[in-house]
Design a protein around this motif. Structure first.
Motif, PDB file in Angstrom:
ATOM      1  N   LEU A   1       0.687  -1.161   0.004  1.00  0.00           N
ATOM      2  CA  LEU A   1       0.216  -0.071   0.142  1.00  0.00           C
ATOM      3  C   LEU A   1       0.725   1.039  -0.075  1.00  0.00           C
ATOM      4  N   VAL A   2       1.774   1.220   1.045  1.00  0.00           N
ATOM      5  CA  VAL A   2       2.753   2.314   0.923  1.00  0.00           C
ATOM      6  C   VAL A   2       3.370   2.528  -0.247  1.00  0.00           C
ATOM      7  N   THR A   3       4.069   1.376  -1.048  1.00  0.00           N
ATOM      8  CA  THR A   3       4.939   1.705  -2.364  1.00  0.00           C
ATOM      9  C   THR A   3       3.754   2.090  -3.522  1.00  0.00           C
ATOM     10  N   SER A   4       2.469   1.546  -3.443  1.00  0.00           N
ATOM     11  CA  SER A   4       1.624   1.897  -4.391  1.00  0.00           C
ATOM     12  C   SER A   4       1.282   3.458  -4.364  1.00  0.00           C
ATOM     13  N   LYS A   5       1.333   4.005  -3.207  1.00  0.00           N
ATOM     14  CA  LYS A   5       0.842   5.335  -2.958  1.00  0.00           C
ATOM     15  C   LYS A   5       2.013   6.463  -3.461  1.00  0.00           C
TER      16      LYS A   5
ATOM     17  N   SER B   1       5.896   3.886  -6.639  1.00  0.00           N
ATOM     18  CA  SER B   1       7.234   3.393  -7.075  1.00  0.00           C
ATOM     19  C   SER B   1       6.948   2.211  -8.190  1.00  0.00           C
ATOM     20  N   VAL B   2       5.854   1.601  -8.055  1.00  0.00           N
ATOM     21  CA  VAL B   2       5.747   0.283  -8.964  1.00  0.00           C
ATOM     22  C   VAL B   2       4.593   0.733  -9.973  1.00  0.00           C
ATOM     23  N   ARG B   3       4.930   0.707 -11.178  1.00  0.00           N
ATOM     24  CA  ARG B   3       3.811   1.166 -12.157  1.00  0.00           C
ATOM     25  C   ARG B   3       3.076  -0.045 -12.638  1.00  0.00           C
ATOM     26  N   HIS B   4       2.075   0.210 -13.113  1.00  0.00           N
ATOM     27  CA  HIS B   4       1.084  -0.874 -13.492  1.00  0.00           C
ATOM     28  C   HIS B   4       1.743  -2.050 -14.462  1.00  0.00           C
ATOM     29  N   GLY B   5       1.893  -3.284 -14.085  1.00  0.00           N
ATOM     30  CA  GLY B   5       2.166  -3.983 -15.155  1.00  0.00           C
ATOM     31  C   GLY B   5       3.584  -4.497 -14.686  1.00  0.00           C
TER      32      GLY B   5
END
Length: 893
Positions: free
Chosen positions: A431-435, A438-442
């Motif tokens: 959750l923190v990384t997504s906010k 840092s990680v793009r879709h795919g």
């Protein structure tokens, strides 16, 4: 302690360096061409692919060397072949708990969405070398041991779940810490592992066992066990438990008969295993506490031929799985043992999951096939039929307890929580990384294990059973325990029955409960063993410690006189209250009887009758003297003094009645004073009579002035004067310190004597001394006048009466001082009656004899000339003229 910790860490580092130097330096590509011998036992025993992978080290089987009963346990030699291992069947539940947790997480759409969780399971050997080898294998890659090199890529574990024992956790942590990989220990809580300076990447999920020793001590107190043995592992955790247990035992008066330390190093098992078991078997101790983990305590099953522990009760914890044994008949029967098992909630759906598990459901799981055939004793059928499964329709529920348990164990419960803790930490991290974007879709989430620490430290959640879980050691709660009774039946069926529980957080008195009736102690015992060094001292006895021996070994001594002990094993006897006394057994006090010289008791009645008899007799004598007052013999004895003496003697006899009956304030004040006054009157009357006799023979000149002393008023005044002095003494006594009713609780052990306290001892003996002085004077004067003529001489009778009187009262003083209670009163009454009767008999009985039985002698002629009454055979010793002169001049009244 710090030195021991430092030495242990240095030893583990040395082992790690040694192993790393010995490991083959092969590349990752070489792994594909060449595999180590018995590869399936060093690579993951079971794995499941996933986007994120958890590594787990579980003790599933042990490898034996040579004769397993005579060699070190859990060591492996690759050249022995892959079949030289033994399944630890019960531990397979831990694998299923991990699989169940992973499947539960992957089914949850809210937890790790779009991300699957996988696992790698490695076998954990109770061996430094093999544990380090497995740890390096997990970090480097499957089948290849390359320090500081990783070829797993995405399959690299993000966290490790391992450490069923503290030793395994330390062995793994020594190497894993280099890579900052989170390690979650599911074994028993160990305060040593909480040291973040040494193990910053290690987390513990188990509850603390700080109060385990207190629970065991309460069990001992409940069954009155005071002489027990202890066997614990020779490590820091065992040392900590030893000191905690010993402290609680000392506070409650329980002693350790012996302490055996079990060496946890596999190289040193063979050095002590022979004598270790023999010492326990030969000991007379009935109750033995076992503390340690399953791996360390397997020595109890392997070290000696099969025995049955008769008459011994084993107390252990669930950390040692007492039911586990790699083969059915491999050691000792612990039938009747009591185990403190961690109390845990039931995970919903876990038992249903276990009922459905079989090799058909998981065809890709080779480990499950091997376990299945080993558990159901069908290994040969598996070898002959190749890929065919054995007993496909069997169920884990049909397996005996020593092979598999359908109830989730404490270790399995902790593994389940550990998997969920890692999953929730990963969820928070995702959750923190997504906010942050840092990680793009795919894209693939490139997670480094060290990044997970900050999330694991703060993780806190409620599992499916409703229990709160967190990985922070400082917030670890205290364990609660179910007390289980391990039973083995004749048909080899095994069972763990709950017989009690211990909840340290509960109020005192409700924290420990146990059902005696539900416990089975052994095959031949119907009740709890008697585990004491010395049999208890029953009520009425006290404990006397034996010099140089523990406090539980003592001698029993009967309580001293006047003391009792009401409980068993009393250290000191207590004195009874003054109004009570000990019974014959000296185990309780009973009320004392209240006693005094009563009129109703035989002795009181006898003395009363004697006193009344003599008082009536004295009254009759007085009546005789009054009736025959005109006769010469009565006139010749001074009527006034005779009447006074008879009256006083009557009251002397009657005053003895004041000494009989329950003492009151009035009787205590009157009896000694009345006794003193009336006896003074009697003795002074006798003294006056004696003096008058002497004067009658000394004053012989007619019309002499000395005749004035022969007047009756002189003798009466003398009696009044002597009695007045005694009255003054008695008045002073009553005024200064009068007698009073008192109780004597010490003279007789079983009686309370009601008596009169004389108050002033000086006053009492002054009264007696004054009477004795008058009596001595009377005796002296009478003795001097004993040779006077018999005609008018009473001196002989008075002398004899005073001799009796003085003899009685001289005997009274030492006797009175040497007696207590009623005897003192009896002695005084006897002295009063005897002395009064002596005066009455010696002075008045001869006269009454003449008056009543020999009236012919009661004439003037016989009085004047006694020889004439005898027929004139003997002349008087005085001349005729002198006799006539005295007769004429001497008054007869």
């Amino acid at each position: 302690m710090f030195r021991m910790m430092l030495a242990a860490i240095q030893r583990k580092l040395f082992q790690m360096i040694t192993v790393l130097v010995m490991l083959p330096q092969l590349s990752c590509s070489a792994h594909k061409a060449e595999k180590l011998h018995c590869f399936s036992k060093t690579s993951p025993s079971l794995s499941r692919d996933g986007d994120l992978v958890i590594g787990s080290f579980l003790t599933l089987y042990s490898v034996e060397v040579g004769n397993i009963r005579g060699a070190g346990l859990f060591r492996s030699h690759p050249d022995k072949g892959c079949r030289d291992y033994k399944w630890m069947h019960r531990n397979y539940q831990q694998v299923l708990a991990l699989v169940f947790a992973v499947e539960e997480i992957n089914r949850d759409p809210d937890l790790l969405p779009n991300t699957s969780l996988g696992f790698h399971i490695y076998n954990a050997y109770h061996s430094d070398e093999r544990t380090l080898e497995s740890s390096l294998q997990c970090l480097s890659g499957q089948g290849q041991l390359i320090p500081n090199y990783n070829c797993l890529g995405q399959d690299q574990p993000v966290a490790l779940i391992g450490g069923a024992t503290s030793a395994l956790s330390i062995q793994m942590g020594t190497l894993v810490e280099l890579y900052k990989v989170p390690q979650i220990s599911f074994g028993p809580f160990d305060s040593l592992l909480s040291d973040k300076a040494q193990f910053p990447s290690l987390y513990q999920l188990a509850h603390r066992d700080s109060f385990l020793s207190r629970g065991m001590v309460q069990l001992m107190l409940h069954f009155e066990w005071t002489w027990v043995g202890l066997a614990t592992t020779d490590d820091m955790r065992g040392e900590e438990f030893f000191w905690n247990l010993r402290g609680d035992m000392v506070k409650n008066g329980i002693c350790l008969a012996f302490t055996e330390k079990i060496l946890v190093s596999e190289r040193r098992h063979s050095e002590s295993q022979d004598m270790f078991i023999i010492r326990i078997l030969e000991s007379s101790v009935k109750v033995i506490i076992i503390h340690g983990d399953t791996d360390s305590l397997m020595i109890l099953r392997y070290s000696q031929p099969i025995h049955v522990y008769l008459g011994k009760v084993w107390i252990t914890t669930s950390h040692w799985d007492i039911t586990m044994r790699p083969q059915r008949n491999d050691g000792y029967a612990f039938h009747g043992a009591l185990s403190f098992s961690h109390m845990s909630n039931e995970i919903p759906g876990f038992k249903s999951f276990l009922r459905t598990v079989n090799p058909v459901q998981y065809p890709e799981d080779i480990l499950l096939k091997e376990f299945w055939c080993s558990a159901f004793k069908d290994q040969e059928k598996l070898e002959n039929q190749g890929q065919n499964t054995c007993s496909p329709n069997a169920s884990l529920e049909a397996l005996p307890l020593h092979i598999f348990d359908m109830t989730m164990s404490g270790l399995s419960y902790t593994i389940y929580n550990a998997v969920h803790a890692v999953a929730r930490a990963l969820h928070e991290m995702l959750l923190v990384t997504s906010k942050r974007g840092s990680v793009r879709h795919g894209e693939i989430w490139a997670l480094q294990p060290w990044q997970l620490h900050s999330f694991l430290r703060n993780i806190q959640f409620n599992n499916s059973a409703g229990e709160e879980v967190f990985l922070d050691d400082t917030r670890s709660s205290e364990a609660q325990y179910d007390i289980m009774n391990y039973l083995i039946f004749i048909n080899d069926t095994e069972l763990l029955v709950k017989v009690g529980q211990f909840i340290p957080s509960a109020p005192v008195g409700l924290d420990f409960t146990i059902s005696k009736e539900a416990i089975v102690w052994g095959w031949f015992e119907s009740k709890a063993p008697h585990a004491v060094c010395t049999n208890s001292c029953g009520p009425g006895f006290r404990k006397l410690p034996r010099e140089g021996e523990p406090i539980c070994c003592f001698d029993c001594s009967l309580c001293p006189e006047g003391e009792v002990s009401k409980q068993i094993n009393e250290k000191h006897c207590t004195k009874c209250p003054e109004d009570e006394y000990p019974n014959k057994e000296r185990d309780h006090c009973i009320p004392k009887d209240i006693t005094y010289l009563d009129f109703k008791e035989p002795l009181g009645m006898t003395l009363t009758c004697v006193a009344l008899f003599f008082s009536v007799l004295t009254a009759l004598i007085l009546w005789v003297f009054v009736k025959f007052r005109v006769t010469p013999i009565v006139k010749a004895n001074n009527l006034t003094l005779s009447y006074t003496l008879l009256f006083s003697l009557t009251f002397c006899f009657l005053c003895s009645l004041l000494f009989i009956g329950r003492p009151t304030t009035a009787t205590c004040l009157l009896r000694q004073t009345i006794f003193g006054v009336v006896f003074t009157v009697a003795v002074s009357s006798i003294l006056a009579k004696t003096i008058m006799v002497v004067l009658a023979f000394k004053v012989t000149i007619p019309a002499s002035r000395g005749k004035i002393w022969l007047q009756p008023r002189v003798s009466n005044f003398f009696v009044l004067l002597c009695s007045g002095v005694q009255a003054i003494l008695c008045g002073s006594w009553l005024g200064i310190s009068p007698p009073f009713p008192d109780t004597d609780t010490h003279s007789q052990p079983n009686q309370i004597i009601i008596e009169c306290n004389e108050g002033s001892v000086l006053g009492f003996y002054s009264v007696l001394g004054y009477i004795g002085l008058l009596a001595l004077g009377s005796f002296t004067v009478a003795f001097m006048a004993r040779s006077l003529p018999d005609t008018f001489n009473e001196a002989k009778f008075i002398t004899f009466s005073m001799l009796v009187f003085c003899s009685v009262w001289v005997s009274f003083l030492p006797t009175y001082q040497s007696t207590k209670g009623k005897a003192m009163v009896v002695v005084e009454i006897f002295s009063i009656l005897a002395s009064s009767a002596g005066l009455l008999g010696c002075i008045f009985m001869p006269k009454c004899y003449v008056i009543l039985l020999r009236p012919e002698k009661n004439t003037q002629e016989c009085i004047r000339n006694k020889s004439d009454c005898k027929g004139g055979k003997h002349a008087s010793r005085l001349p005729q003229g002198q006799r006539l002169h005295k007769t004429k001049e001497m008054p007869l009244k």
